[in-house]
Design an enzyme around this catalytic site. Structure first.
Site, PDB file in Angstrom:
ATOM      1  CE  LYS A  30      -2.299   1.607   3.727  1.00 16.44           C
ATOM      2  NZ  LYS A  30      -2.064   3.056   3.720  1.00 16.44           N
ATOM      3  CG  ASP A  57      -4.664   4.445   1.814  1.00 18.02           C
ATOM      4  OD1 ASP A  57      -5.819   4.892   1.681  1.00 18.02           O
ATOM      5  OD2 ASP A  57      -4.107   4.307   2.924  1.00 18.02           O
ATOM      6  CE  LYS A  59      -7.182   6.432   4.616  1.00 14.13           C
ATOM      7  NZ  LYS A  59      -5.778   6.061   4.514  1.00 14.13           N
ATOM      8  CG  ASP A  62     -12.230  18.286  -3.487  1.00 19.41           C
ATOM      9  OD1 ASP A  62     -13.174  19.089  -3.545  1.00 19.41           O
ATOM     10  OD2 ASP A  62     -11.034  18.628  -3.466  1.00 19.41           O
ATOM     11  CB  THR A 119      -8.903   1.148  11.795  1.00 23.82           C
ATOM     12  OG1 THR A 119      -7.783   1.630  11.047  1.00 23.82           O
ATOM     13  CG2 THR A 119      -9.675   0.169  10.953  1.00 23.82           C
ATOM     14  NE  ARG A 211       1.717   2.332  13.009  1.00 28.26           N
ATOM     15  CZ  ARG A 211       0.872   3.207  13.543  1.00 28.26           C
ATOM     16  NH1 ARG A 211       1.328   4.170  14.328  1.00 28.26           N
ATOM     17  NH2 ARG A 211      -0.416   3.122  13.290  1.00 28.26           N
TER      18      ARG A 211
HETATM   19  O1  C5P Z   1       0.876   0.785  10.976  1.00 29.60           O
HETATM   20  P1  C5P Z   1      -0.564   0.373  10.800  1.00 29.60           P
HETATM   21  O2  C5P Z   1      -0.723  -1.137  10.600  1.00 29.60           O
HETATM   22  O3  C5P Z   1      -1.466   0.917  11.875  1.00 29.60           O
HETATM   23  O4  C5P Z   1      -0.970   1.046   9.421  1.00 29.60           O
HETATM   24  C1  C5P Z   1      -2.266   0.986   8.902  1.00 29.60           C
HETATM   25  C2  C5P Z   1      -2.299   1.619   7.548  1.00 29.60           C
HETATM   26  O5  C5P Z   1      -3.612   1.550   7.048  1.00 29.60           O
HETATM   27  C3  C5P Z   1      -1.883   3.084   7.506  1.00 29.60           C
HETATM   28  O6  C5P Z   1      -1.140   3.284   6.323  1.00 29.60           O
HETATM   29  C4  C5P Z   1      -3.192   3.840   7.449  1.00 29.60           C
HETATM   30  O7  C5P Z   1      -3.095   5.014   6.662  1.00 29.60           O
HETATM   31  C5  C5P Z   1      -4.120   2.853   6.763  1.00 29.60           C
HETATM   32  N1  C5P Z   1      -5.538   2.960   7.086  1.00 29.60           N
HETATM   33  C6  C5P Z   1      -6.045   2.784   8.352  1.00 29.60           C
HETATM   34  N2  C5P Z   1      -7.398   2.871   8.585  1.00 29.60           N
HETATM   35  C7  C5P Z   1      -8.228   3.112   7.581  1.00 29.60           C
HETATM   36  C8  C5P Z   1      -7.728   3.303   6.292  1.00 29.60           C
HETATM   37  C9  C5P Z   1      -6.374   3.195   6.074  1.00 29.60           C
HETATM   38  O8  C5P Z   1      -5.270   2.533   9.287  1.00 29.60           O
HETATM   39  N3  C5P Z   1      -9.520   3.103   7.781  1.00 29.60           N
END
Ligand code: C5P
Length: 231
Positions: A30, A57, A59, A62, A119, A211
């Site tokens: 991603k 991604d 997002k 607009d 999330t 992460r």
């Molecule tokens: O590091 P982590 O596993 O928390 O990263 C989650 C990834 O998913 C990030 O790049 C974040 O931008 C993306 N994301 C998210 N929740 C969403 C949409 C995208 O955490 N609803």
């Protein structure tokens, strides 16, 4: 096809290349705003040339006409998935799909999915800051139904809502779920989290993991562990 999408939340091409050099096989990655704002969309070409599948991604959120124009210009990058915010409404999501179709010019367009509630958003924040009453689940399912009506291919949601979305929108409507953590991991800024095993149990199509993999002592080993949990 892999079920795990690794979030390349890095700020340089060098970090991306070093990270991806650990993988011999193509994986799903991603590319989000951190990397795009650091390297520009050229980074898509770099990652594609390494053979990997891409969820871009960005997002989009607009007015419909602007989203349509933006998507038109993303349609030909050769990415597999793009997205916009469901909070932009049905007309905006319809415009997103229309823009992709115009840009793809009769060829295969990327899949287009809608971010429901991030999330990192809790019920309290949704009620008190965003001004949306009720449970997160109800809002997320409503947004998923809007996305389906607009002709979108699926949604980004938490694992906790995936089964309800499949029930409301049908088994072919994609659920892509971030907020994934191994039982031993820190939640960081995420609120609606779940383990990969639970994601599988709930019928999530693809999980997004940042992460837990990128910051682990052995990213390749952690990736394999998580991917095996999803099989
Ligand atoms: O590091 P982590 O596993 O928390 O990263 C989650 C990834 O998913 C990030 O790049 C974040 O931008 C993306 N994301 C998210 N929740 C969403 C949409 C995208 O955490 N609803």
């Amino acid at each position: 096809m892999s079920k795990t999408i690794v979030a390349l939340d890095f700020s340089s091409k060098e970090e991306v290349v070093n990270f991806l050099n650990q993988f011999d096989e193509p994986i799903y990655v991603k590319i989000g705003m951190e990397l795009t704002y650091a390297c520009g969309l050229d980074i898509v070409k770099t990652v594609k040339e390494m053979g990997h599948h891409i969820f871009l991604d960005l997002k989009l959120h607009d007015i419909p006409n602007t989203v349509k124009g933006g998507m038109k210009n993303l349609a030909n990058l050769g990415v597999d998935i793009v997205n916009c915010h469901a909070g932009g409404g049905i007309a905006m999501m319809k415009a997103a799909v229309e823009g992709l179709e115009i840009g793809a010019n009769g060829g295969k367009r990327p899949l287009c999915i809608a971010v429901t509630q991030l999330t990192s958003t809790s019920k309290e924040a949704m009620n008190n800051e965003l001004g949306i009453p009720g449970d997160v689940m109800d809002c997320v399912v409503k947004y998923a139904l809007n996305a389906k009506e607009a002709g979108m291919d699926g949604v980004v949601c938490s694992v906790l809502e995936a089964a309800a979305i499949k029930k409301a929108c049908g088994p072919d409507f994609l659920t892509v779920t971030p907020g994934i953590r191994l039982a031993t991991d820190s939640k960081d800024d995420q609120k609606r989290v779940a383990t990969p095993d639970y994601a599988k149990e709930q019928g999530c199509d693809l999980i997004v993991v940042g992460r837990s993999i990128t910051k682990s002592a052995n990213p390749k080993e952690t990736y394999d562990l998580i991917e095996n949990m999803m099989k």
